[in-house]
Motif scaffolding. Structure first.
Motif, PDB file in Angstrom:
ATOM      1  N   CYS A 136       0.829  -1.203   0.000  1.00 22.06           N
ATOM      2  CA  CYS A 136       0.000   0.000   0.000  1.00 22.06           C
ATOM      3  C   CYS A 136       0.867   1.258   0.000  1.00 22.06           C
ATOM      4  O   CYS A 136       0.513   2.265  -0.616  1.00 22.06           O
ATOM      5  N   ALA A 137       2.000   1.212   0.688  1.00 21.45           N
ATOM      6  CA  ALA A 137       2.901   2.364   0.715  1.00 21.45           C
ATOM      7  C   ALA A 137       3.466   2.654  -0.672  1.00 21.45           C
ATOM      8  O   ALA A 137       3.844   3.793  -0.968  1.00 21.45           O
ATOM      9  N   GLU A 138       3.496   1.639  -1.525  1.00 22.03           N
ATOM     10  CA  GLU A 138       3.950   1.824  -2.905  1.00 22.03           C
ATOM     11  C   GLU A 138       2.837   2.390  -3.790  1.00 22.03           C
ATOM     12  O   GLU A 138       3.043   2.598  -4.986  1.00 22.03           O
ATOM     13  N   GLY A 139       1.665   2.624  -3.195  1.00 20.72           N
ATOM     14  CA  GLY A 139       0.554   3.181  -3.946  1.00 20.72           C
ATOM     15  C   GLY A 139      -0.337   2.144  -4.602  1.00 20.72           C
ATOM     16  O   GLY A 139      -1.159   2.482  -5.452  1.00 20.72           O
ATOM     17  N   ARG A 140      -0.198   0.893  -4.201  1.00 18.15           N
ATOM     18  CA  ARG A 140      -0.994  -0.170  -4.818  1.00 18.15           C
ATOM     19  C   ARG A 140      -2.317  -0.337  -4.084  1.00 18.15           C
ATOM     20  O   ARG A 140      -2.394  -0.192  -2.870  1.00 18.15           O
ATOM     21  N   ARG A 141      -3.363  -0.672  -4.831  1.00 15.97           N
ATOM     22  CA  ARG A 141      -4.658  -1.014  -4.243  1.00 15.97           C
ATOM     23  C   ARG A 141      -4.650  -2.515  -3.950  1.00 15.97           C
ATOM     24  O   ARG A 141      -4.516  -3.309  -4.874  1.00 15.97           O
ATOM     25  N   VAL A 142      -4.797  -2.870  -2.685  1.00 11.97           N
ATOM     26  CA  VAL A 142      -4.724  -4.275  -2.293  1.00 11.97           C
ATOM     27  C   VAL A 142      -6.077  -4.735  -1.761  1.00 11.97           C
ATOM     28  O   VAL A 142      -6.637  -4.129  -0.843  1.00 11.97           O
ATOM     29  N   VAL A 143      -6.590  -5.793  -2.360  1.00  6.87           N
ATOM     30  CA  VAL A 143      -7.789  -6.466  -1.855  1.00  6.87           C
ATOM     31  C   VAL A 143      -7.346  -7.816  -1.314  1.00  6.87           C
ATOM     32  O   VAL A 143      -6.725  -8.604  -2.028  1.00  6.87           O
ATOM     33  N   VAL A 144      -7.627  -8.081  -0.062  1.00  8.58           N
ATOM     34  CA  VAL A 144      -7.257  -9.360   0.540  1.00  8.58           C
ATOM     35  C   VAL A 144      -8.411 -10.343   0.369  1.00  8.58           C
ATOM     36  O   VAL A 144      -9.572 -10.022   0.632  1.00  8.58           O
TER      37      VAL A 144
END
Length: 221
Positions: free
Chosen positions: A65-73
């Motif tokens: 997320c810190a890299e700007g990615r949208r993460v869905v678990v």
């Protein structure tokens, strides 16, 4: 990312069956590294199984997320404590593997367009949260809010944080969802500021400490 080929094939099938063709699987793999080395590096959304090869990867969520990615678990670990830990780490949302394909596809699409989405299992985790009735913010959520409250536009916040404007909107929308789920909605910027100060998430004096890049050129990236 899932270490079970059957699960990866199932998600591919779900996306291909969407009658509106709203999402496309551009990469899949059994590890985070294998996906991000290829076309997955440019994906709008990363769908991440929480347990890969027997190891829980909650610690990787904040990094992604810190890299700007949208993460869905997407996980079979459905207890409220795990779901809340995933969200605190910065994931956009959580889908339980027991939830149906429509929730999976709808979640991916809404997260890709930076809109909040709360699947049933995630809603249940919010409702069962026995922690004090104020939301817990990740460091990045708090930083985005603070800069935004200091009369910065979301585009300016994004430049200051080294993120995309879409990611900044996601952080702010996620805080709104957290407040809504505890029965304390904050639909306007002023209401959200009042809630944040009331709960001690933001200190009033912090709002006045911001110096723009124009005023302090040495602070500009």
């Amino acid at each position: 990312m899932d270490d079970h080929p059957i699960a990866r094939d199932g998600i591919r099938t779900w996306l291909s069956r969407d009658p509106l063709g709203r999402a496309e699987l551009i990469a899949s793999g059994a590890t985070i590294e294998s996906v991000l080395r290829g076309p997955g590096a440019t994906a709008d959304v990363l769908l991440l199984d929480l347990e890969l090869h027997g190891v829980m990867v909650i610690d990787r969520i904040a990094e992604l997320c810190a890299e700007g990615r949208r993460v869905v678990v997407y996980s079979g670990h459905e207890d409220p404590e795990t779901i809340l830990a995933v969200l605190d780490a910065g994931a956009s949302t959580f889908i339980a593997k027991s939830e149906n394909e429509q929730h999976c596809v709808d979640t991916i699409v809404t997260v890709a367009t930076d809109r909040p989405y709360v699947p049933p299992m995630m809603a249940g985790a919010f409702l069962s949260d026995a922690r004090p009735q104020r939301p817990r913010l990740s460091e990045r959520e708090r930083e985005a809010l603070l800069l935004w409250f200091q009369s910065m536009s979301k585009a300016s916040v994004a430049r200051r944080m080294g993120l995309t404007e879409a990611t900044v909107r996601q952080y702010i929308d996620r805080v709104r969802v957290k407040y809504a789920k505890i029965g304390r909605p904050a639909p306007s910027k002023a209401a959200l500021l009042a809630r944040a100060i009331e709960d001690g998430l933001i200190q009033a004096h912090e709002i006045q400490e911001y110096r723009s890049f124009a005023a302090d050129p040495e602070s500009a990236p």
